[in-house]
Design a protein around this motif. Structure first.
Motif, PDB file in Angstrom:
ATOM      1  N   VAL A 238      21.136  25.481 -11.277  1.00  0.00           N
ATOM      2  CA  VAL A 238      20.814  26.623 -10.410  1.00  0.00           C
ATOM      3  C   VAL A 238      19.729  27.491 -11.047  1.00  0.00           C
ATOM      4  O   VAL A 238      18.757  27.891 -10.403  1.00  0.00           O
ATOM      5  CB  VAL A 238      22.085  27.455 -10.129  1.00  0.00           C
ATOM      6  N   ALA A 239      19.885  27.788 -12.341  1.00  0.00           N
ATOM      7  CA  ALA A 239      18.916  28.644 -13.038  1.00  0.00           C
ATOM      8  C   ALA A 239      17.543  27.982 -13.120  1.00  0.00           C
ATOM      9  O   ALA A 239      16.511  28.632 -12.902  1.00  0.00           O
ATOM     10  CB  ALA A 239      19.432  28.981 -14.440  1.00  0.00           C
ATOM     11  N   LEU A 240      17.516  26.699 -13.421  1.00  0.00           N
ATOM     12  CA  LEU A 240      16.237  25.999 -13.520  1.00  0.00           C
ATOM     13  C   LEU A 240      15.542  25.913 -12.168  1.00  0.00           C
ATOM     14  O   LEU A 240      14.310  25.999 -12.083  1.00  0.00           O
ATOM     15  CB  LEU A 240      16.449  24.593 -14.097  1.00  0.00           C
TER      16      LEU A 240
ATOM     17  N   ILE B  23       9.654  30.361 -21.785  1.00  0.00           N
ATOM     18  CA  ILE B  23      11.091  30.650 -21.809  1.00  0.00           C
ATOM     19  C   ILE B  23      11.879  29.586 -22.558  1.00  0.00           C
ATOM     20  O   ILE B  23      11.588  28.397 -22.465  1.00  0.00           O
ATOM     21  CB  ILE B  23      11.642  30.750 -20.364  1.00  0.00           C
ATOM     22  N   VAL B  24      12.896  30.067 -23.289  1.00  0.00           N
ATOM     23  CA  VAL B  24      13.991  29.211 -23.743  1.00  0.00           C
ATOM     24  C   VAL B  24      15.232  29.692 -23.004  1.00  0.00           C
ATOM     25  O   VAL B  24      15.658  30.836 -23.172  1.00  0.00           O
ATOM     26  CB  VAL B  24      14.220  29.302 -25.263  1.00  0.00           C
ATOM     27  N   LEU B  25      15.793  28.838 -22.152  1.00  0.00           N
ATOM     28  CA  LEU B  25      17.004  29.181 -21.407  1.00  0.00           C
ATOM     29  C   LEU B  25      18.199  28.679 -22.206  1.00  0.00           C
ATOM     30  O   LEU B  25      18.374  27.480 -22.397  1.00  0.00           O
ATOM     31  CB  LEU B  25      16.976  28.533 -20.023  1.00  0.00           C
ATOM     32  N   VAL B  26      19.025  29.611 -22.683  1.00  0.00           N
ATOM     33  CA  VAL B  26      20.171  29.259 -23.526  1.00  0.00           C
ATOM     34  C   VAL B  26      21.435  29.264 -22.675  1.00  0.00           C
ATOM     35  O   VAL B  26      21.755  30.266 -22.040  1.00  0.00           O
ATOM     36  CB  VAL B  26      20.323  30.242 -24.705  1.00  0.00           C
ATOM     37  N   VAL B  27      22.144  28.146 -22.698  1.00  0.00           N
ATOM     38  CA  VAL B  27      23.340  27.978 -21.867  1.00  0.00           C
ATOM     39  C   VAL B  27      24.558  27.849 -22.775  1.00  0.00           C
ATOM     40  O   VAL B  27      24.566  27.036 -23.710  1.00  0.00           O
ATOM     41  CB  VAL B  27      23.214  26.718 -20.982  1.00  0.00           C
TER      42      VAL B  27
END
Length: 318
Positions: A308-310, A266-270
């Motif tokens: 929170v997401a992590l 995953i790449v989590l884009v914020v």
């Protein structure tokens, strides 16, 4: 005509009999000069010059990939007694501690000198006029520290870090996050929940300043922050490498507790708190995820939302 036959005989003789002593030159011309050297081996060819420049760069950086912005970065100054002591306590990398001549000694100055001595930081006493110049006439209170430029990683290094550890990649990318304290908080969360690095674009974003270092509580020394010249291009490169690009934004089609893809690379884009994800960045995402909240009028800043997401991704992977 007699003259005509003589001329024909002379022409035949000229064509059939090469000039004496020319045989060696003719054979050399037929033999040629051998295969053409590769472009990289020809000293005047651009490919040779590029190869030599790359070789010199690798010698200077030890093989670490850098971007152009890295080499142009300048040192940062933190001044004032409280900010300097806070930077020293937080373990921010410091080149030298500067003290203006004639500065009154108090508890903060003594603590700054003690920490600097314990950590081998250079101590320099300078004339007050020089301190004014170094801090652009800021309110330095006789105390300042010089912080070296942050050494950003290359986006590819974050993937390599995951693969070298034999782990499923998890990268956090920031789009429009301009507060260094948010960058520091996100870096801290990324380190706490097993991410392999943080990616920031080169423009219109927070940098790893002293403020970001302090907020990260030392995590900036344990997890790499990479910088991309073009964020969308970097995301496409990650996608080609098999990573899922997940955007974190309000109004996403999937709520975080229902994210079944959490165990995938995953790449989590914020995005930023105010504007969220940019249009092109959003279009590059494979999925948009939102954090469910009891009140639709509330929102979380980028640092808290990322934490929170992590946490949820880490929980599912565990």
């Amino acid at each position: 005509m007699p003259g005509s036959s003589q001329r024909k005989g002379a022409i035949r003789k000229k064509r059939g009999n090469p000039t004496a002593g020319s045989g060696g030159r003719v054979r050399q011309g037929l033999e040629g000069r051998g295969p053409t050297p590769k472009a990289v081996d020809r000293t005047k060819h651009p490919a040779h010059k590029r190869a030599k420049a790359k070789e010199r760069l690798e010698k200077r950086t030890g093989g670490r990939r850098t971007d152009r912005k890295d080499t142009e970065a300048t040192v940062e100054w933190v001044y004032g007694r409280n900010p300097v002591v806070e930077a020293l306590r937080a373990g921010v990398p410091i080149n030298a501690l500067y003290v203006a001549e004639g500065t009154e000694r108090d508890a903060r100055l003594r603590e700054a000198l003690l920490i600097a001595t314990e950590h081998g930081i250079s101590l320099l006493e300078v004339p007050r006029i020089e301190m004014d110049r170094l801090t652009s006439h800021g309110a330095h209170q006789g105390l300042a520290v010089q912080i070296p430029p942050y050494e950003y990683a290359h986006p590819d290094d974050l993937l390599s870090r995951a693969y070298d550890a034999g782990q499923v990649p998890l990268i956090v990318a920031l789009d429009g996050v301009t507060d260094p304290r948010n960058l520091g908080a996100i870096t801290r969360s990324a380190a706490a929940f097993g991410a392999h690095g943080v990616l920031v674009p080169e423009r219109r974003t927070a940098s790893m300043t002293a403020s970001a270092w302090k907020t990260s509580a030392g995590a900036a020394a344990r997890i790499p922050v990479a910088r991309a010249t073009n964020l969308n291009r970097a995301l496409k490169s990650y996608k080609d490498a098999g990573l899922l690009i997940i955007g974190l934004d309000m109004g996403g089609e999937v709520e975080l507790p229902d994210l079944e893809a959490a165990t995938e690379p995953i790449v989590l884009v914020v995005g930023s708190e105010g504007k969220g994800l940019a249009r092109l960045v959003r279009e590059n995402c494979d999925l948009i995820v939102s954090i469910p909240m009891t009140s639709a009028t509330e929102s979380l800043n980028a640092g808290i939302a990322t934490g929170v997401a992590l946490y949820e991704i880490s929980r599912r992977r565990g």
